[in-house]
Scaffold this motif. Structure first.
Motif, PDB file in Angstrom:
ATOM      1  N   MET A   1       0.854  -1.171   0.000  1.00  0.00           N
ATOM      2  CA  MET A   1       0.000   0.000   0.000  1.00  0.00           C
ATOM      3  C   MET A   1       0.895   1.228   0.000  1.00  0.00           C
ATOM      4  O   MET A   1       1.892   1.264   0.730  1.00  0.00           O
ATOM      5  N   THR A   2       0.560   2.202  -0.805  1.00  0.00           N
ATOM      6  CA  THR A   2       1.296   3.455  -0.822  1.00  0.00           C
ATOM      7  C   THR A   2       0.539   4.464   0.019  1.00  0.00           C
ATOM      8  O   THR A   2      -0.608   4.794  -0.285  1.00  0.00           O
ATOM      9  N   LEU A   3       1.169   4.930   1.100  1.00  0.00           N
ATOM     10  CA  LEU A   3       0.562   5.945   1.958  1.00  0.00           C
ATOM     11  C   LEU A   3       1.043   7.317   1.527  1.00  0.00           C
ATOM     12  O   LEU A   3       2.228   7.506   1.258  1.00  0.00           O
TER      13      LEU A   3
ATOM     14  N   ILE B   1       4.992   6.820   1.198  1.00  0.00           N
ATOM     15  CA  ILE B   1       5.724   5.712   1.800  1.00  0.00           C
ATOM     16  C   ILE B   1       5.080   4.416   1.337  1.00  0.00           C
ATOM     17  O   ILE B   1       3.867   4.233   1.465  1.00  0.00           O
ATOM     18  N   GLU B   2       5.892   3.527   0.793  1.00  0.00           N
ATOM     19  CA  GLU B   2       5.428   2.196   0.402  1.00  0.00           C
ATOM     20  C   GLU B   2       5.416   1.320   1.652  1.00  0.00           C
ATOM     21  O   GLU B   2       6.387   1.297   2.419  1.00  0.00           O
ATOM     22  N   CYS B   3       4.325   0.598   1.857  1.00  0.00           N
ATOM     23  CA  CYS B   3       4.189  -0.258   3.042  1.00  0.00           C
ATOM     24  C   CYS B   3       3.700  -1.642   2.629  1.00  0.00           C
ATOM     25  O   CYS B   3       2.895  -1.765   1.703  1.00  0.00           O
ATOM     26  N   GLN B   4       4.160  -2.641   3.335  1.00  0.00           N
ATOM     27  CA  GLN B   4       3.643  -3.997   3.161  1.00  0.00           C
ATOM     28  C   GLN B   4       2.485  -4.180   4.133  1.00  0.00           C
ATOM     29  O   GLN B   4       2.567  -3.775   5.299  1.00  0.00           O
ATOM     30  N   VAL B   5       1.402  -4.764   3.660  1.00  0.00           N
ATOM     31  CA  VAL B   5       0.272  -5.063   4.528  1.00  0.00           C
ATOM     32  C   VAL B   5       0.657  -6.277   5.372  1.00  0.00           C
ATOM     33  O   VAL B   5       0.922  -7.352   4.840  1.00  0.00           O
TER      34      VAL B   5
ATOM     35  N   ALA C   1      -2.498  -3.264   9.855  1.00  0.00           N
ATOM     36  CA  ALA C   1      -1.122  -3.043  10.295  1.00  0.00           C
ATOM     37  C   ALA C   1      -0.230  -3.017   9.059  1.00  0.00           C
ATOM     38  O   ALA C   1      -0.288  -3.926   8.228  1.00  0.00           O
ATOM     39  N   LEU C   2       0.564  -1.961   8.937  1.00  0.00           N
ATOM     40  CA  LEU C   2       1.418  -1.747   7.771  1.00  0.00           C
ATOM     41  C   LEU C   2       2.878  -1.643   8.203  1.00  0.00           C
ATOM     42  O   LEU C   2       3.189  -0.989   9.192  1.00  0.00           O
TER      43      LEU C   2
ATOM     44  N   GLU D   1       9.275  -0.870  12.890  1.00  0.00           N
ATOM     45  CA  GLU D   1       8.127  -0.016  13.163  1.00  0.00           C
ATOM     46  C   GLU D   1       6.933  -0.481  12.328  1.00  0.00           C
ATOM     47  O   GLU D   1       7.074  -0.837  11.164  1.00  0.00           O
ATOM     48  N   VAL D   2       5.760  -0.496  12.954  1.00  0.00           N
ATOM     49  CA  VAL D   2       4.528  -0.883  12.281  1.00  0.00           C
ATOM     50  C   VAL D   2       3.525   0.242  12.466  1.00  0.00           C
ATOM     51  O   VAL D   2       3.394   0.795  13.552  1.00  0.00           O
ATOM     52  N   TYR D   3       2.832   0.595  11.389  1.00  0.00           N
ATOM     53  CA  TYR D   3       1.779   1.605  11.454  1.00  0.00           C
ATOM     54  C   TYR D   3       0.445   0.894  11.595  1.00  0.00           C
ATOM     55  O   TYR D   3       0.162  -0.061  10.864  1.00  0.00           O
TER      56      TYR D   3
END
Length: 113
Positions: free
Chosen positions: A24-26, A34-38, A51-52, A65-67
């Motif tokens: 997912m791109t936030l 920011i590119e994030c993995q789900v 959680a990203l 770190e996890v968002y």
């Protein structure tokens, strides 16, 4: 705010295993992306959360770190919402911790430890 890639959005609200390939791109408030993995989508205290894991330009995460965001889906498009209430954030964090514990337990039971 976000765009889900690599799974066609099929993992939002379903139980299909994407093998951890969904990203997912936030877009942050300052317009940085920011590119994030789900990592996972889960329920806690009757609400849906995601959680990203933020990734660097090489597709790696080094700080762990996890968002965590509250989310819902509109026409198959994920809508993320900030968690501004401390009690809600604690419930969401506890739900993520429980999910992590279950993953470790599953790995132990299956002998993948």
């Amino acid at each position: 705010m976000s765009e889900l890639e690599n799974c066609g959005g099929s993992c939002i609200g379903c139980e299909e295993d994407c093998g951890g390939a969904a990203t997912m791109t936030l877009t942050l408030d300052d317009d940085r992306e920011i590119e994030c993995q789900v990592v996972t989508m889960y329920k806690a205290a009757g609400k849906n959360y995601i959680a990203l894991l933020p990734l660097d330009e090489n597709g790696k995460n080094f700080d762990g770190e996890v968002y965590i965001y509250r989310y819902h889906s509109e026409n198959g498009i994920p809508v993320l919402e900030n968690i501004e209430d401390d009690d809600e954030y604690e419930a969401a964090s506890d739900g993520f911790d429980e999910w992590l514990d279950s993953q470790e337990f599953d790995e132990y039971i299956s002998g993948e430890e």
